[in-house]
Design a protein around this motif. Sequence first.
Motif, PDB file in Angstrom:
ATOM      1  N   ASP A   1      57.977  37.052  31.879  1.00 46.35           N
ATOM      2  CA  ASP A   1      57.021  37.252  30.788  1.00 46.35           C
ATOM      3  C   ASP A   1      56.781  35.948  30.038  1.00 46.35           C
ATOM      4  O   ASP A   1      55.644  35.639  29.646  1.00 46.35           O
ATOM      5  CB  ASP A   1      57.537  38.320  29.820  1.00 46.35           C
ATOM      6  N   ALA A   2      57.839  35.167  29.836  1.00 46.45           N
ATOM      7  CA  ALA A   2      57.694  33.902  29.104  1.00 46.45           C
ATOM      8  C   ALA A   2      56.815  32.928  29.882  1.00 46.45           C
ATOM      9  O   ALA A   2      55.943  32.257  29.305  1.00 46.45           O
ATOM     10  CB  ALA A   2      59.062  33.293  28.846  1.00 46.45           C
ATOM     11  N   ASP A   3      57.027  32.856  31.196  1.00 43.26           N
ATOM     12  CA  ASP A   3      56.207  31.959  32.008  1.00 43.26           C
ATOM     13  C   ASP A   3      54.748  32.417  32.036  1.00 43.26           C
ATOM     14  O   ASP A   3      53.820  31.598  31.992  1.00 43.26           O
ATOM     15  CB  ASP A   3      56.749  31.894  33.436  1.00 43.26           C
ATOM     16  N   ALA A   4      54.562  33.744  32.114  1.00 42.19           N
ATOM     17  CA  ALA A   4      53.196  34.281  32.135  1.00 42.19           C
ATOM     18  C   ALA A   4      52.484  33.976  30.824  1.00 42.19           C
ATOM     19  O   ALA A   4      51.287  33.644  30.818  1.00 42.19           O
ATOM     20  CB  ALA A   4      53.230  35.780  32.397  1.00 42.19           C
ATOM     21  N   THR A   5      53.209  34.083  29.710  1.00 38.43           N
ATOM     22  CA  THR A   5      52.616  33.780  28.405  1.00 38.43           C
ATOM     23  C   THR A   5      52.191  32.315  28.333  1.00 38.43           C
ATOM     24  O   THR A   5      51.075  31.994  27.912  1.00 38.43           O
ATOM     25  CB  THR A   5      53.615  34.087  27.273  1.00 38.43           C
ATOM     26  N   THR A   6      53.074  31.429  28.744  1.00 39.85           N
ATOM     27  CA  THR A   6      52.751  29.997  28.723  1.00 39.85           C
ATOM     28  C   THR A   6      51.533  29.702  29.584  1.00 39.85           C
ATOM     29  O   THR A   6      50.616  28.975  29.178  1.00 39.85           O
ATOM     30  CB  THR A   6      53.949  29.175  29.227  1.00 39.85           C
ATOM     31  N   CYS A   7      51.507  30.296  30.774  1.00 42.98           N
ATOM     32  CA  CYS A   7      50.411  30.032  31.709  1.00 42.98           C
ATOM     33  C   CYS A   7      49.095  30.587  31.194  1.00 42.98           C
ATOM     34  O   CYS A   7      48.072  29.896  31.220  1.00 42.98           O
ATOM     35  CB  CYS A   7      50.749  30.637  33.066  1.00 42.98           C
ATOM     36  N   VAL A   8      49.105  31.843  30.721  1.00 41.00           N
ATOM     37  CA  VAL A   8      47.844  32.464  30.312  1.00 41.00           C
ATOM     38  C   VAL A   8      47.275  31.779  29.079  1.00 41.00           C
ATOM     39  O   VAL A   8      46.057  31.599  28.966  1.00 41.00           O
ATOM     40  CB  VAL A   8      48.019  33.979  30.089  1.00 41.00           C
ATOM     41  N   LEU A   9      48.124  31.385  28.140  1.00 40.88           N
ATOM     42  CA  LEU A   9      47.614  30.733  26.932  1.00 40.88           C
ATOM     43  C   LEU A   9      47.102  29.323  27.222  1.00 40.88           C
ATOM     44  O   LEU A   9      46.133  28.872  26.606  1.00 40.88           O
ATOM     45  CB  LEU A   9      48.690  30.708  25.847  1.00 40.88           C
TER      46      LEU A   9
ATOM     47  N   ALA B   1      39.518  37.634  46.940  1.00 38.72           N
ATOM     48  CA  ALA B   1      40.596  37.060  47.754  1.00 38.72           C
ATOM     49  C   ALA B   1      41.386  36.030  46.953  1.00 38.72           C
ATOM     50  O   ALA B   1      42.625  35.964  47.038  1.00 38.72           O
ATOM     51  CB  ALA B   1      40.015  36.422  49.014  1.00 38.72           C
ATOM     52  N   LYS B   2      40.683  35.224  46.160  1.00 41.05           N
ATOM     53  CA  LYS B   2      41.363  34.226  45.323  1.00 41.05           C
ATOM     54  C   LYS B   2      42.246  34.914  44.278  1.00 41.05           C
ATOM     55  O   LYS B   2      43.376  34.471  44.011  1.00 41.05           O
ATOM     56  CB  LYS B   2      40.334  33.330  44.636  1.00 41.05           C
ATOM     57  N   VAL B   3      41.741  36.008  43.661  1.00 39.95           N
ATOM     58  CA  VAL B   3      42.522  36.726  42.655  1.00 39.95           C
ATOM     59  C   VAL B   3      43.768  37.345  43.293  1.00 39.95           C
ATOM     60  O   VAL B   3      44.862  37.297  42.714  1.00 39.95           O
ATOM     61  CB  VAL B   3      41.669  37.803  41.969  1.00 39.95           C
ATOM     62  N   ARG B   4      43.646  37.899  44.489  1.00 38.49           N
ATOM     63  CA  ARG B   4      44.799  38.508  45.159  1.00 38.49           C
ATOM     64  C   ARG B   4      45.889  37.470  45.429  1.00 38.49           C
ATOM     65  O   ARG B   4      47.089  37.752  45.254  1.00 38.49           O
ATOM     66  CB  ARG B   4      44.368  39.167  46.466  1.00 38.49           C
ATOM     67  N   ARG B   5      45.496  36.294  45.851  1.00 41.00           N
ATOM     68  CA  ARG B   5      46.491  35.235  46.077  1.00 41.00           C
ATOM     69  C   ARG B   5      47.204  34.877  44.780  1.00 41.00           C
ATOM     70  O   ARG B   5      48.423  34.667  44.755  1.00 41.00           O
ATOM     71  CB  ARG B   5      45.819  33.998  46.677  1.00 41.00           C
ATOM     72  N   GLN B   6      46.452  34.802  43.685  1.00 39.78           N
ATOM     73  CA  GLN B   6      47.063  34.485  42.393  1.00 39.78           C
ATOM     74  C   GLN B   6      47.951  35.621  41.892  1.00 39.78           C
ATOM     75  O   GLN B   6      48.963  35.370  41.235  1.00 39.78           O
ATOM     76  CB  GLN B   6      45.972  34.176  41.365  1.00 39.78           C
ATOM     77  N   LEU B   7      47.600  36.860  42.218  1.00 39.29           N
ATOM     78  CA  LEU B   7      48.427  37.998  41.809  1.00 39.29           C
ATOM     79  C   LEU B   7      49.819  37.912  42.421  1.00 39.29           C
ATOM     80  O   LEU B   7      50.814  38.297  41.790  1.00 39.29           O
ATOM     81  CB  LEU B   7      47.753  39.309  42.200  1.00 39.29           C
ATOM     82  N   ARG B   8      49.903  37.422  43.654  1.00 43.81           N
ATOM     83  CA  ARG B   8      51.209  37.285  44.292  1.00 43.81           C
ATOM     84  C   ARG B   8      52.065  36.265  43.537  1.00 43.81           C
ATOM     85  O   ARG B   8      53.281  36.449  43.365  1.00 43.81           O
ATOM     86  CB  ARG B   8      51.035  36.880  45.751  1.00 43.81           C
ATOM     87  N   LEU B   9      51.430  35.204  43.053  1.00 39.49           N
ATOM     88  CA  LEU B   9      52.166  34.207  42.275  1.00 39.49           C
ATOM     89  C   LEU B   9      52.525  34.736  40.891  1.00 39.49           C
ATOM     90  O   LEU B   9      53.638  34.528  40.401  1.00 39.49           O
ATOM     91  CB  LEU B   9      51.323  32.934  42.136  1.00 39.49           C
ATOM     92  N   VAL B  10      51.578  35.425  40.263  1.00 41.53           N
ATOM     93  CA  VAL B  10      51.813  35.980  38.922  1.00 41.53           C
ATOM     94  C   VAL B  10      52.937  37.011  38.948  1.00 41.53           C
ATOM     95  O   VAL B  10      53.731  37.120  38.010  1.00 41.53           O
ATOM     96  CB  VAL B  10      50.508  36.609  38.389  1.00 41.53           C
TER      97      VAL B  10
END
Length: 320
Positions: A189-197, A175-184
Amino acid sequence: MKKTRLRAGSPAELLALGPYLLGFEPTESIVVVAVSEGESAGVARADLEAFESDRQLARRTWQTLSRPTPDAHALILGYGADHERMVAALRSVACSIEEWTGSLLVDHVCFTDGHLWWPLWEDWEFDPDAGQPYDPAPPSVVQAVCEGLSVTGDRAQLERSVEGPRGKQAASFAAKVRRQLRLVGSMTDADATTCVLDLLMRGLEAPAGMDDLDQARLVALVQKIHPRDDVWLSQTRASAEQHQVLWHHLAQRTPVEFAVPVLSLLGFAAWLSGHGALANIACLRALSLDPCYRMARLLDEALVNGAHPDLWNDMPDVSA
């Protein structure tokens, strides 16, 4: 993270180090170690029964281990209680390797039943009464523990460690991962890179110290190809041990619906850090959940073909 170097002063110490090379306790097993210039260049294990029933297994095993290091010599270690079966199988493995290569490549053959150990190979005469006390914790093993290496109970336990949670625990984290998927999903792509790193750097420092939100967000991010590849391409041989610890921790928290990218990153980190058993187990688990997942298939090809982790330094950028 520095490379761990362990020194074995005798065949008995080699036997004691075997579980630390594999990451689990081998039982009724034969372990083949390739050694080049005094260092381990690869390790392979199979059940005693497998070597007995497949006469070509020793040859295929050595082909895989020696492909990246053709000058390697072999150490053959046995772990089992049936002395006669073990001696016969060890002799068959050693002779198969040397007959196939046409060279005297086998340096040591020895085995233990957990209480005593026996060196073999010179004349293959086995005297049960000539067994010497087996010490499972010589100085080299003490060093291994101090270096942070660990051993699970057996291969089955290592397999269970990548199966992920079940029941309420799985449902809660999913359930926590699904909520984060909506935000992701709304990130560039640039924001995702910054966040994941950013999450990755914090996770590498202290995996268990990440809160549930950060762990769920990291798992959600690597469901997308672009941030997953950012994580993948950030791995080096120097950082692989830390990556392995992080992704192994997350694999134990991640339910099956989100597990494949996590298992693929774990398998790759294990391969890159020289933990072949864990790499194979994570890769097979990922492919069992999604046989078409490209990263897992690429890792499987590397493992099947005995690719040496040093090849990663020469690989071009990859994506799937």
